[in-house]
Design an enzyme around this catalytic site. Structure first.
Site, short mmCIF file in Angstrom:
data_model
loop_
_atom_site.label_atom_id
_atom_site.label_comp_id
_atom_site.label_asym_id
_atom_site.label_seq_id
_atom_site.Cartn_x
_atom_site.Cartn_y
_atom_site.Cartn_z
N GLU A 102 9.36 61.77 28.35
CA GLU A 102 7.94 61.63 27.99
C GLU A 102 7.77 60.52 28.86
O GLU A 102 6.18 59.59 29.17
CB GLU A 102 7.80 59.93 26.88
CG GLU A 102 9.01 59.61 26.70
CD GLU A 102 8.98 58.51 27.32
OE1 GLU A 102 9.46 58.14 28.21
OE2 GLU A 102 8.79 57.24 27.32
N ASP A 157 4.45 57.02 31.78
CA ASP A 157 5.79 57.05 30.89
C ASP A 157 4.81 56.54 29.53
O ASP A 157 4.40 55.76 29.74
CB ASP A 157 6.36 55.60 31.12
CG ASP A 157 7.95 55.69 29.99
OD1 ASP A 157 8.95 56.63 30.59
OD2 ASP A 157 7.66 55.70 28.68
P1 GH3 Z 1 8.74 52.24 25.80
O1 GH3 Z 1 7.33 52.07 25.43
O2 GH3 Z 1 9.84 51.35 27.04
O3 GH3 Z 1 8.22 53.16 26.76
O4 GH3 Z 1 9.01 52.63 24.85
P2 GH3 Z 1 9.36 54.80 24.30
O5 GH3 Z 1 9.61 54.53 22.41
O6 GH3 Z 1 8.28 55.29 24.80
O7 GH3 Z 1 11.66 54.31 25.23
P3 GH3 Z 1 12.07 55.76 24.84
O8 GH3 Z 1 12.97 55.57 25.96
O9 GH3 Z 1 12.73 54.13 23.90
O10 GH3 Z 1 11.95 56.33 24.07
C1 GH3 Z 1 11.92 58.04 24.27
C2 GH3 Z 1 11.15 58.22 23.47
O11 GH3 Z 1 10.58 59.78 23.78
C3 GH3 Z 1 12.00 58.90 22.63
C4 GH3 Z 1 12.03 60.29 22.85
O12 GH3 Z 1 12.71 61.30 21.08
C5 GH3 Z 1 11.22 60.77 23.12
N1 GH3 Z 1 11.00 62.61 23.51
C6 GH3 Z 1 11.69 62.14 24.97
N2 GH3 Z 1 11.54 63.54 25.58
C7 GH3 Z 1 11.41 64.58 24.11
C8 GH3 Z 1 10.32 65.71 23.56
O13 GH3 Z 1 10.22 66.37 24.20
N3 GH3 Z 1 9.53 65.93 22.82
C9 GH3 Z 1 9.58 64.51 21.63
N4 GH3 Z 1 8.81 64.64 20.39
N5 GH3 Z 1 9.94 63.27 22.23
C10 GH3 Z 1 10.87 63.34 23.42
MG MG Z 2 8.45 55.07 27.05
#
Ligand code: GH3
Ligand code: MG
Length: 626
Positions: free
Chosen positions: A534, A491
């Site tokens: 992610e 992650d």
């Molecule tokens: P942590 O270190 O605890 O994992 O924090 P984090 O910010 O990585 O995790 P969090 O679950 O708070 O947020 C995940 C982020 O990933 C939020 C979301 O907008 C982003 N994300 C998820 N899928 C995609 C995608 O397909 N494209 C983009 N650009 N961002 C994405």
């Molecule tokens: Mg994350």
């Protein structure tokens, strides 16, 4: 010498990949031989000479690179192109494959759309002649000991099995005549002399094709057609209606209720055979689509059918190929009046270039060009992947059509005899375009659906559904064979901040590049997928705790040390990842438990400060308490 169907030997131990590649090849009219190990492949080579070998690098027993080296050192096989299948493009694999003598490589998961054209490039480049093929193969050269039973995939019987044709006419003489002639071409014949019997036989015997007279006492040919189309068991069986000459209304009515083609009485045998062959080909194709559908359903629910864009008849391009210096008033007149869009290349070379570069629905070939060129053009049209369903019509002044029907691959799909009636030709073209579209939409729909069903569009890694399917299979394998298995969850740390600071577009690019970094730094047998936003997973078959930790640490540090630097942006981005790993030696419990544990491990890495790995070994004792 006729051009035969190309034979491909696949040596691949992953059954799912094997099945996928086989299906794509069969659908594209290749003959497929398969082996699950190099040793088994060598056994097959004793009796078969493939045109190309697809060789998985990672194989149980002798690995693919060693097998390639041995084949390339063997006189009889040194010229057979070998394409390496590499599960992941580990840096350096390409060089290793080349050094071993491979003629190219294809990365798995294979791109279902580009696969056939990539393969065709290799086949066309090969300078393999028939003489070379016949050199005796000496298995001693390959140092094989022991015997292995070889097997040929049963699915490729689709193209060789005897086909059943039902002939229906109240005139016994017509039935007897068609029967006698088709039997020469090894078709199995069923016959009926009235509509009632025809329906009964169609239902119980499921023939591959029905040749049906319209004019019959009792239930006539139209009603039989309607009833066959209405029954889901028989709805796909191609039907040729026998009509009286000049019966335009009958044809229109026939098309509307679902007939596939027409024949005029008195029946001309060459015409009959051409139509039978082309509809039997459609039938074989339909069966392959069913196989395709089954594979797709084995890892994806049946709700993913992607409709191909409907095309109108006006967009259909027709090619007419004839001797340009021989004016033909009949054809000239027809071209002037026909509603279809016609292109006329000046010579054979121009025609070939159009066949290679345009989408042609029907190629009309006039017999003012030589018989050799007619055969060449037929074969050429069928060898271009995007024209595989293009219909070929020969316009002939001669009654001597049997000159053209010796070979199925080089034979036109249909004939039009000069002098023809424009109305007749237009009606025929309409049914051919309809048939071509039907075949196109089937292949597009399933290729697209299959591709979409397996992969994540942003990163092109496998998707979560395919990961779950793959893991399930691995868990079963581990239970049977008691070998180690690990899975890893990765992650991205603080990814939300990246999105917030630089925007989602940059976020997407970083996700894509992270996927590439993961994919390039795992072993060939490992399978990476995008689990969610992610979050990525990697399945590591045969990897124990220590092995998985090595891969995990490599991934963590590669990503930590990587500078994401994009043209047009002066920011150098940096990310880290938190990793969880679960390993088992012999009993993985079930896939869901493993996923739950690996997720917990990943969260532990987050809680402990991110950019690190937490690993847990699952073994028999710890399972029930976790
Ligand atoms: P942590 O270190 O605890 O994992 O924090 P984090 O910010 O990585 O995790 P969090 O679950 O708070 O947020 C995940 C982020 O990933 C939020 C979301 O907008 C982003 N994300 C998820 N899928 C995609 C995608 O397909 N494209 C983009 N650009 N961002 C994405
Ligand atoms: Mg994350």
């Amino acid at each position: 010498m006729s051009i035969d169907i190309k034979t491909i030997l696949i040596i691949e131990d992953n059954k799912l990949n094997l099945k996928l590649i086989r299906t794509i090849l069969l659908i594209s009219n290749y003959k497929v031989l398969e082996a699950e190990s190099a040793e088994e492949g060598f056994q097959l080579l004793k009796e078969h000479t493939p045109d190309i070998i697809l060789m998985d690098i990672q194989l149980p027993g002798m690995d693919g690179l060693t097998a390639t080296r041995r084949l390339k050192a063997t006189e009889a096989y040194k010229d057979v192109p070998i394409i390496a299948l590499t599960a992941k493009a580990m840096e350096g694999d390409e060089e290793k494959a080349k050094a071993a003598g491979c003629d190219g490589y294809i990365i798995k998961p294979i791109n279902t759309r580009g696969f056939i054209s990539t393969l065709n490039n290799f086949i066309q480049d090969s300078i393999f002649s028939d003489n070379q093929k016949k050199i005796a193969f000496n298995p001693e050269d390959l140092n094989i000991s022991g015997t292995l039973e070889h097997r040929i995939n049963i699915d490729d019987d689709t193209f060789s099995q005897r086909r059943k044709i039902l002939i229906v006419d109240d005139e016994h003489l017509t039935v007897a005549m068609i029967e006698r002639q088709l039997k020469i071409y090894s078709y199995d014949i069923l016959s009926a002399y009235c509509g009632e019997d025809a329906l009964e036989i169609a239902k119980t015997q499921l023939p591959d094709l029905i040749i049906l007279d319209i004019m019959m006492p009792g239930i006539d040919g139209f009603e039989v057609t309607r009833a066959i189309r209405a029954d889901s068991n028989t709805a796909d069986i191609p039907i040729i209606l026998i009509t009286a000459l000049d019966s335009k209304e009958d044809r229109i009515r026939g098309i509307n209720i679902g007939a596939d083609d027409f024949l005029n009485k008195p029946i001309m045998f060459e015409e009959l055979l051409a139509r039978v062959r082309s509809l039997i080909r459609l039938r074989a194709f339909q069966e392959q689509v069913k196989v395709y559908k089954n594979i797709k359903q084995s890892f994806y629910p049946p709700d993913c059918a992607i409709q191909s864009a409907p095309q109108s008849d006006d967009e259909e391009l027709l090619l007419i190929i004839r001797q340009s210096d021989e004016p033909d008033p009949l054809i000239d007149q027809w071209i002037k009046e026909t509603p279809f869009t016609i292109i006329q290349p000046k010579n054979i070379e121009k025609a070939i270039s159009l066949i290679n570069n345009k989408f042609i629905s029907v190629a009309l070939i006039d017999n003012s060009i030589s018989k050799k060129d007619v055969h060449y053009l037929c074969q050429r049209v069928r060898s271009v992947p995007h024209q595989k369903n293009t219909q070929v019509i020969l316009i002939s002044a001669s009654e001597d059509l049997n000159l053209y029907i010796e070979d199925d691959i080089q034979c036109p799909d249909d004939f039009i005899i000069k002098p023809f009636k424009a109305i007749e030709l237009n009606a025929r073209l309409k049914t051919m375009i309809k048939k071509k579209k039907r075949m196109d939409s089937m292949s597009n729909r399933f290729e697209n659906a299959l591709h979409a069903a397996m992969t994540d569009p942003l990163t092109t890694l496998y998707n979560k559904k395919y990961f779950l399917h793959f893991l399930e299979k691995e868990v079963q394998r581990v239970k049977r064979h008691k070998t180690p298995l690990s899975i890893m969850m990765i992650d991205i740390d603080d990814f939300k901040t990246i999105n917030d600071q630089y925007g989602h577009l940059i976020g997407d690019i970083i996700l894509k590049d992270t996927a590439r970094l993961i994919n390039n730094n795992i072993r060939e047998v490992d399978m990476a997928s995008r689990f969610g936003g992610e979050e990525f997973t990697v399945v590591l078959p045969y990897a124990d705790e220590d092995g998985a930790l090595v891969v995990g640490e490599r991934l963590r540090s590669v990503i930590d040390n990587y500078i994401f630097d994009y043209p047009g942006s002066d920011v150098n981005y940096h990310i880290t990842v938190s990793i969880g790993i679960v390993s088992c030696q012999n009993d993985p419990g079930d896939a869901n438990t493993m996923i739950q544990i690996v997720d917990d491990m990943m969260y532990k890495s987050k809680q402990n400060g991110k950019n690190q790995i937490t690993i847990k070994r699952m073994d028999d004792e710890s399972l029930p308490n976790e």
